[in-house]
Design an enzyme around this catalytic site. Sequence first.
Site, PDB file in Angstrom:
ATOM      1  NE  ARG A  70      -2.456  -1.111   3.403  1.00 17.06           N
ATOM      2  CZ  ARG A  70      -2.904  -2.120   4.154  1.00 17.06           C
ATOM      3  NH1 ARG A  70      -3.989  -2.757   3.812  1.00 17.06           N
ATOM      4  NH2 ARG A  70      -2.280  -2.488   5.248  1.00 17.06           N
ATOM      5  CG  HIS A 206      12.461 -21.291   9.088  1.00 15.11           C
ATOM      6  ND1 HIS A 206      11.394 -21.203   9.942  1.00 15.11           N
ATOM      7  CD2 HIS A 206      13.562 -21.126   9.868  1.00 15.11           C
ATOM      8  CE1 HIS A 206      11.837 -20.979  11.169  1.00 15.11           C
ATOM      9  NE2 HIS A 206      13.156 -20.933  11.151  1.00 15.11           N
ATOM     10  CE  LYS A 210      16.342 -23.569  11.433  1.00 20.19           C
ATOM     11  NZ  LYS A 210      17.057 -22.395  11.897  1.00 20.19           N
ATOM     12  CG  HIS A 268       9.580 -25.199  12.961  1.00 18.02           C
ATOM     13  ND1 HIS A 268       9.314 -24.933  11.636  1.00 18.02           N
ATOM     14  CD2 HIS A 268       9.573 -23.996  13.581  1.00 18.02           C
ATOM     15  CE1 HIS A 268       9.155 -23.631  11.474  1.00 18.02           C
ATOM     16  NE2 HIS A 268       9.303 -23.030  12.634  1.00 18.02           N
TER      17      HIS A 268
END
Length: 514
Positions: A70, A206, A210, A268
């Site tokens: 925006r 994520h 690793k 995770h």
Amino acid sequence: MPLPVTDADAWVNPLRSTEDKRLPRIAGPSGMVIFGVTGDLARKKLLPAVYDLANRGLLPAGFTLIGFGRREWSKPDFEDYVREAVEAGARTKFREHVWERLAEGMHFVEGNFDNEGFDQLAGTLAEMDSTRGTAGNWAFYLSVPPDYFSDVCHQLERSGLAEADGNSWRRVIIEKPFGHDQATARELNRVVNAVFPEESVFRIDHYLGKETVQNILALRFANQLFDPLWNAHYVDHVQITMAEDIGLGGRAGYYDGIGAARDVIQNHLIQLLALVAMEEPVAFDPTELQAEKVKVLRATNPVYPLNRTTARGQYAAGWQGSHKVKGLRQEEGFDPLSTTETYAACTLEINSRRWAGVPFYLRTGKRLGRRVTEIALVFKEAPHQPFLEGQTSSLGQNAIVIRVQPDEGVLMRFGSKVPGSAMEVRDVNMDFSYSEAFTEESPEAYERLILDALLDESSLFPTNEEVELSWAILDPILAYWAENGQPEEYESGTWGPAGADRMLQRSGRSWRRP
Ligand code: BG6
């Protein structure tokens, strides 16, 4: 015994790939649009990762990065913003010529999630395809809260951006939380899959990006040493720990009402469990890997009764090193009566021949003693020992510990004779450390995952089925906690609530102090 392969075999055999899988993989012509580019995740992780990829030469020459939001930003405004994020967060050295080349391909499209904004975005992407050679290949990164997924997907579909022609591709990358429970995860998957087929959806966890997490597969399936021991005959139990020393100041909007189990265990920690416990995949490719993960997740359940096999806590004020820190309820933005847990522990079982009877203890918490993530396989005691009583009194259980972070590596703990004339056996550690064994530095998880999404390599992304199965494992525990009052307080800087210790003591075990 395989037959020896000669050069002539290699030349005549058309099924033999000549591609060297060790060479770095470079993304083909493409671009990425980030929705939510002014948010924390984009600033701290995504933009630095894009630069690091460019710096490592892994992005195509005409790579184009579009920010959508925006703000009333011109191209130079956007470039300044990205540069600041890169200088603050990139892993690799800042090099002016790499930056300049990357900045040429940066644009900002001002808009809301309405028709006008997306029509303008469609115009910009078409222009980029002809001026920068992005060839119609676009990844849409939804770094926005899931409440907006539906609007963004709908607009991408309406404006024709979700669909590629036969020669190009469109992909969507989404961030957790993938729902609040199994039912909402299903609904979210339905919304996204109504626009993007599953093979075009890349869900980020994520932890899978690793290096040490990927090394679990190398450790287990590239070696002969570990597999014979990797089962209920030898393993007494498994502990998966993700401890953090940070608190939740500044994250109330996301975290209050979510809690540690939804934030971290659902994704995770259950993914780590799947990699540690799954069977060997038929091949090292996305379909086979995902099939094995799904299989093990389907066999995983909480152990009952939940009042004895789970624990949860909330951090109170305390000391973190030499700093006095607040309790959760005093953190800015949190409800002063918040019942959100900042520590969660549970016991899971896997109903398979390999793991029957082996408890998997998962725990995570904020404001704990220190930041560490590890997976420990703790072994049964030797069935017989020929030593005299007392000679092995300092001997613990053998263990293999995969240290995910920090100080990535693998540790083996076993008994050894203490030097001297008496026979005394004590625990010692044999420690492999990534940083000592390799000169190469590990890439950041987001570098790996963004590159993989551009390359259409989906092994490290959980599928809709994996996400729904993880919720199915956690839902009964969450429902039990919802009906059973407050989480127990624990002092910041300690190792969590006393209830978590009792949870293991009931079976004569204790948590490792990592
Ligand atoms: C995120 C969680 O997924 O992972 C955070 O939302 C947590 O609460 C973070 O702090 C930890 O990531 P890492 O890579 O620092 O272990």
